[in-house]
Design a protein around this motif. Structure first.
Motif, PDB file in Angstrom:
ATOM      1  N   PHE A   1      -0.836   7.012 -15.684  1.00 22.73           N
ATOM      2  CA  PHE A   1      -1.649   5.483 -15.363  1.00 22.73           C
ATOM      3  C   PHE A   1      -2.786   6.850 -15.093  1.00 22.73           C
ATOM      4  O   PHE A   1      -3.020   7.730 -14.718  1.00 22.73           O
ATOM      5  CB  PHE A   1      -1.230   5.497 -14.151  1.00 22.73           C
ATOM      6  CG  PHE A   1      -0.361   4.527 -13.901  1.00 22.73           C
ATOM      7  CD1 PHE A   1      -0.455   3.204 -13.863  1.00 22.73           C
ATOM      8  CD2 PHE A   1       1.238   4.880 -14.460  1.00 22.73           C
ATOM      9  CE1 PHE A   1       0.951   1.951 -13.704  1.00 22.73           C
ATOM     10  CE2 PHE A   1       2.209   3.949 -14.848  1.00 22.73           C
ATOM     11  CZ  PHE A   1       2.016   2.282 -14.304  1.00 22.73           C
ATOM     12  N   ILE A   2      -4.257   5.770 -15.587  1.00 29.42           N
ATOM     13  CA  ILE A   2      -5.246   6.910 -15.554  1.00 29.42           C
ATOM     14  C   ILE A   2      -6.482   5.652 -14.458  1.00 29.42           C
ATOM     15  O   ILE A   2      -6.250   4.401 -13.948  1.00 29.42           O
ATOM     16  CB  ILE A   2      -6.207   7.094 -17.156  1.00 29.42           C
ATOM     17  CG1 ILE A   2      -6.201   5.604 -17.366  1.00 29.42           C
ATOM     18  CG2 ILE A   2      -5.558   7.599 -17.558  1.00 29.42           C
ATOM     19  CD1 ILE A   2      -6.975   5.668 -19.069  1.00 29.42           C
ATOM     20  N   SER A   3      -7.841   5.698 -14.260  1.00 29.59           N
ATOM     21  CA  SER A   3      -7.974   4.920 -13.783  1.00 29.59           C
ATOM     22  C   SER A   3      -9.162   3.984 -14.854  1.00 29.59           C
ATOM     23  O   SER A   3      -9.233   4.295 -15.955  1.00 29.59           O
ATOM     24  CB  SER A   3      -9.841   5.495 -12.618  1.00 29.59           C
ATOM     25  OG  SER A   3     -10.709   6.447 -14.092  1.00 29.59           O
ATOM     26  N   LEU A   4      -9.498   2.926 -13.928  1.00 31.59           N
ATOM     27  CA  LEU A   4     -10.736   1.800 -14.433  1.00 31.59           C
ATOM     28  C   LEU A   4     -11.408   2.499 -15.457  1.00 31.59           C
ATOM     29  O   LEU A   4     -11.829   1.756 -16.267  1.00 31.59           O
ATOM     30  CB  LEU A   4     -10.927   0.695 -14.049  1.00 31.59           C
ATOM     31  CG  LEU A   4     -11.245  -0.779 -14.388  1.00 31.59           C
ATOM     32  CD1 LEU A   4     -10.764  -1.150 -15.692  1.00 31.59           C
ATOM     33  CD2 LEU A   4     -11.586  -1.259 -13.353  1.00 31.59           C
ATOM     34  N   GLU A   5     -12.449   2.854 -14.702  1.00 29.37           N
ATOM     35  CA  GLU A   5     -12.976   4.283 -15.283  1.00 29.37           C
ATOM     36  C   GLU A   5     -13.154   4.766 -16.495  1.00 29.37           C
ATOM     37  O   GLU A   5     -13.314   4.628 -17.406  1.00 29.37           O
ATOM     38  CB  GLU A   5     -14.188   4.413 -14.309  1.00 29.37           C
ATOM     39  CG  GLU A   5     -15.102   5.336 -14.548  1.00 29.37           C
ATOM     40  CD  GLU A   5     -16.080   6.463 -13.923  1.00 29.37           C
ATOM     41  OE1 GLU A   5     -17.250   6.476 -13.874  1.00 29.37           O
ATOM     42  OE2 GLU A   5     -15.264   7.231 -12.970  1.00 29.37           O
ATOM     43  N   ALA A   6     -11.406   5.197 -16.653  1.00 31.59           N
ATOM     44  CA  ALA A   6     -10.986   6.447 -17.789  1.00 31.59           C
ATOM     45  C   ALA A   6     -10.915   5.150 -18.599  1.00 31.59           C
ATOM     46  O   ALA A   6     -11.058   5.559 -20.152  1.00 31.59           O
ATOM     47  CB  ALA A   6     -10.569   7.397 -17.199  1.00 31.59           C
ATOM     48  N   ALA A   7     -10.368   4.418 -18.482  1.00 36.48           N
ATOM     49  CA  ALA A   7      -9.900   3.422 -19.748  1.00 36.48           C
ATOM     50  C   ALA A   7     -11.006   3.188 -20.175  1.00 36.48           C
ATOM     51  O   ALA A   7     -10.787   2.421 -21.498  1.00 36.48           O
ATOM     52  CB  ALA A   7      -8.810   2.421 -18.878  1.00 36.48           C
TER      53      ALA A   7
ATOM     54  N   LEU B   1       0.881  -1.048  -0.397  1.00 35.91           N
ATOM     55  CA  LEU B   1      -0.348  -0.629   0.245  1.00 35.91           C
ATOM     56  C   LEU B   1       0.850   1.197   0.119  1.00 35.91           C
ATOM     57  O   LEU B   1       0.558   2.583  -0.697  1.00 35.91           O
ATOM     58  CB  LEU B   1      -0.566   0.195   1.442  1.00 35.91           C
ATOM     59  CG  LEU B   1      -2.052  -0.453   1.320  1.00 35.91           C
ATOM     60  CD1 LEU B   1      -3.352  -0.694   2.581  1.00 35.91           C
ATOM     61  CD2 LEU B   1      -3.021  -0.320   0.342  1.00 35.91           C
ATOM     62  N   ALA B   2       1.992   1.667   1.097  1.00 34.64           N
ATOM     63  CA  ALA B   2       2.734   2.253   0.663  1.00 34.64           C
ATOM     64  C   ALA B   2       3.689   2.731  -0.606  1.00 34.64           C
ATOM     65  O   ALA B   2       3.553   4.020  -1.538  1.00 34.64           O
ATOM     66  CB  ALA B   2       3.787   2.233   2.018  1.00 34.64           C
ATOM     67  N   ALA B   3       3.872   1.452  -1.509  1.00 32.67           N
ATOM     68  CA  ALA B   3       3.891   2.091  -2.866  1.00 32.67           C
ATOM     69  C   ALA B   3       2.705   2.532  -3.949  1.00 32.67           C
ATOM     70  O   ALA B   3       3.959   3.105  -4.703  1.00 32.67           O
ATOM     71  CB  ALA B   3       4.269   0.349  -2.921  1.00 32.67           C
ATOM     72  N   LEU B   4       2.066   2.192  -3.411  1.00 28.75           N
ATOM     73  CA  LEU B   4       0.698   1.950  -4.152  1.00 28.75           C
ATOM     74  C   LEU B   4       0.851   4.161  -4.124  1.00 28.75           C
ATOM     75  O   LEU B   4       0.526   4.518  -5.547  1.00 28.75           O
ATOM     76  CB  LEU B   4       0.165   1.266  -4.247  1.00 28.75           C
ATOM     77  CG  LEU B   4       0.003  -0.369  -5.060  1.00 28.75           C
ATOM     78  CD1 LEU B   4      -1.154  -0.445  -4.274  1.00 28.75           C
ATOM     79  CD2 LEU B   4       0.231  -0.020  -6.022  1.00 28.75           C
ATOM     80  N   LYS B   5       0.804   4.384  -2.989  1.00 30.94           N
ATOM     81  CA  LYS B   5       0.134   5.486  -2.629  1.00 30.94           C
ATOM     82  C   LYS B   5       1.376   6.537  -2.509  1.00 30.94           C
ATOM     83  O   LYS B   5       1.077   7.805  -3.287  1.00 30.94           O
ATOM     84  CB  LYS B   5       0.083   5.606  -1.043  1.00 30.94           C
ATOM     85  CG  LYS B   5      -1.556   4.964  -0.767  1.00 30.94           C
ATOM     86  CD  LYS B   5      -1.523   5.720   0.574  1.00 30.94           C
ATOM     87  CE  LYS B   5      -0.620   4.784   1.728  1.00 30.94           C
ATOM     88  NZ  LYS B   5      -1.231   4.570   3.135  1.00 30.94           N
ATOM     89  N   GLN B   6       3.094   5.582  -3.159  1.00 37.56           N
ATOM     90  CA  GLN B   6       4.042   6.746  -3.029  1.00 37.56           C
ATOM     91  C   GLN B   6       3.825   7.147  -5.049  1.00 37.56           C
ATOM     92  O   GLN B   6       3.900   8.147  -4.701  1.00 37.56           O
ATOM     93  CB  GLN B   6       5.363   6.261  -2.638  1.00 37.56           C
ATOM     94  CG  GLN B   6       6.603   6.456  -3.373  1.00 37.56           C
ATOM     95  CD  GLN B   6       6.736   8.331  -2.224  1.00 37.56           C
ATOM     96  OE1 GLN B   6       5.931   8.401  -1.689  1.00 37.56           O
ATOM     97  NE2 GLN B   6       7.623   9.115  -2.994  1.00 37.56           N
ATOM     98  N   ALA B   7       3.765   5.641  -5.339  1.00 40.65           N
ATOM     99  CA  ALA B   7       3.693   6.066  -6.705  1.00 40.65           C
ATOM    100  C   ALA B   7       2.450   7.022  -7.665  1.00 40.65           C
ATOM    101  O   ALA B   7       2.341   6.975  -8.720  1.00 40.65           O
ATOM    102  CB  ALA B   7       3.532   4.297  -7.000  1.00 40.65           C
ATOM    103  N   ASN B   8       1.504   6.997  -6.988  1.00 41.65           N
ATOM    104  CA  ASN B   8       0.276   7.642  -6.650  1.00 41.65           C
ATOM    105  C   ASN B   8      -0.586   7.384  -8.648  1.00 41.65           C
ATOM    106  O   ASN B   8      -0.591   8.062  -9.547  1.00 41.65           O
ATOM    107  CB  ASN B   8       1.077   9.772  -7.522  1.00 41.65           C
ATOM    108  CG  ASN B   8      -0.326  10.361  -7.351  1.00 41.65           C
ATOM    109  OD1 ASN B   8      -0.904  10.291  -6.173  1.00 41.65           O
ATOM    110  ND2 ASN B   8       0.169  11.427  -8.340  1.00 41.65           N
ATOM    111  N   VAL B   9      -0.455   6.055  -7.729  1.00 41.85           N
ATOM    112  CA  VAL B   9      -1.662   6.339  -9.077  1.00 41.85           C
ATOM    113  C   VAL B   9      -3.145   5.627  -8.945  1.00 41.85           C
ATOM    114  O   VAL B   9      -3.232   5.003  -7.747  1.00 41.85           O
ATOM    115  CB  VAL B   9      -1.074   4.608 -10.461  1.00 41.85           C
ATOM    116  CG1 VAL B   9       0.021   5.227 -10.454  1.00 41.85           C
ATOM    117  CG2 VAL B   9      -0.685   3.215  -9.287  1.00 41.85           C
ATOM    118  N   PRO B  10      -3.918   5.624  -9.604  1.00 45.03           N
ATOM    119  CA  PRO B  10      -5.197   5.296  -9.247  1.00 45.03           C
ATOM    120  C   PRO B  10      -5.143   3.068  -9.753  1.00 45.03           C
ATOM    121  O   PRO B  10      -4.513   3.160 -10.261  1.00 45.03           O
ATOM    122  CB  PRO B  10      -6.758   5.423 -10.324  1.00 45.03           C
ATOM    123  CG  PRO B  10      -5.576   6.684 -11.302  1.00 45.03           C
ATOM    124  CD  PRO B  10      -3.768   6.458 -10.987  1.00 45.03           C
ATOM    125  N   VAL B  11      -6.738   2.504  -8.503  1.00 47.23           N
ATOM    126  CA  VAL B  11      -6.328   0.951  -8.771  1.00 47.23           C
ATOM    127  C   VAL B  11      -7.072   1.351  -8.037  1.00 47.23           C
ATOM    128  O   VAL B  11      -8.363   1.620  -7.259  1.00 47.23           O
ATOM    129  CB  VAL B  11      -4.970   0.166  -7.191  1.00 47.23           C
ATOM    130  CG1 VAL B  11      -4.872  -0.899  -7.121  1.00 47.23           C
ATOM    131  CG2 VAL B  11      -3.465   1.345  -7.603  1.00 47.23           C
TER     132      VAL B  11
END
Length: 324
Positions: free
Chosen positions: A264-270, A57-67
């Protein structure tokens, strides 16, 4: 002041730069992570599980990507009893700003059971998820097929699609498929069974170094296939899993993907990309990328599917597997 000649040079360079920029494809990708709260959860001690979960979770938050993370609620239980610490893991994902979707209760196989039983497992898979999301005014809206087994006939796919729509779900397809889970099994196996500390550390480092290039090779392959099939790059959807390998490597993988020019974009946007309206032409028993499913609907030559990067033999050996 600049001379007229100098301004001409500046304008010419600007035009060239603009043309080059306009010619670059629009690389967009959505990140999805399956098998929450954790892949192979029962093989980890609680302190180890908590530490790995926190690192991911820390790595994903640091990467600042929607998941979007996809949940198997069977993993919340021990002896038929829901464990509050495991529910808290899902709450951690939610509170980190990530979406949560339904991956069925028991990670069941649509191709190995009647459709009505599969549908009941989907509903069972929201018993905890739906009230947990309701705490923050959300509802589950994404569904991911386990094994990417999406139905072996147009009729089954249509019936399942109608059921999901009735219950407020949209299917989360996958365009960038891979066997990352085998790489993760190898990573876990080395850590758990190698008794020589120096050899264990060396093998785990080798696996970390090789993982990002393997995933980028898969990304390149599906980028090329989608360009060939559609004449452009659609917004892609990437499949990974919640595991120790990604806890240690996802930050570098995201950074390397961005260096390739991806946003990196949201699944909804994709899924707003019109490519996702394409017909699914696959009626077989395997799980595969939606790009390949669309290609089958177009009846493209078999040569289209050639050249997909395979899992290296040394990783397969470390994972204790004979094939993908």
């Amino acid at each position: 002041m600049r001379s007229g000649w100098a301004w001409c040079v500046v304008l010419a360079l600007a035009c060239i730069s603009g043309i080059a920029h306009a010619d670059e494809p629009d690389r967009r990708i959505a990140l999805t992570i399956d098998d929450l709260p954790w892949q192979r959860l029962g093989e980890r001690t609680e302190p180890e599980l908590a530490a790995q979960h926190a690192r991911l979770l820390a790595a994903l938050k640091q990467a600042n990507v929607p998941v979007v993370g996809f949940v198997n609620e069977a993993k919340l239980e021990v002896g038929g009893q829901v464990q509050p610490t495991r529910v808290q893991m899902l709450r951690d994902w939610r509170d980190a700003g990530f979406e949560l979707g339904n991956h069925t209760f028991g990670h069941v196989d649509l191709h190995a059971m009647p459709l009505d039983a599969y549908e009941q497992d989907i509903l069972r898979g929201e018993a905890t998820l739906r009230p947990l999301l309701a705490e923050t005014g959300q509802v589950p809206r994404w569904f991911r097929h386990p094994y990417l087994h999406a139905g072996q006939s147009p009729q089954v796919r249509a019936e399942l699609g109608a059921f999901l729509k009735q219950h407020g779900y949209e299917i989360a397809p996958v365009t960038i498929d891979n066997s990352e889970w085998i790489w993760a099994f190898a990573y876990d196996h080395v850590r758990d069974t190698e008794t020589d500390p120096a050899r264990r550390d060396a093998l785990m480092e080798q696996l970390r170094r090789g993982y990002v290039p393997y995933m980028l090779n898969k990304l390149d392959y599906y980028e090329q296939r989608s360009q060939e099939l559609l004449g452009r790059l659609p917004a892609q959807v990437w499949l990974m899993h919640a595991n120790a390998l990604n806890a240690d490597c996802v930050g570098e993988l995201v950074a390397a993907t961005r260096r390739r020019g991806y946003r990196f974009i949201s699944l909804e946007a994709a899924l707003q990309d019109p490519a996702y309206q394409h017909a699914d032409g696959y009626n077989g028993g395997s799980g595969m990328s939606w790009i390949q499913r669309w290609a089958m609907a177009e009846k493209v030559p078999k040569s289209f599917y050639a050249g997909e990067p395979m899992m290296p033999g040394w990783v397969m050996k470390l994972a204790g597997r004979d094939g993908e």
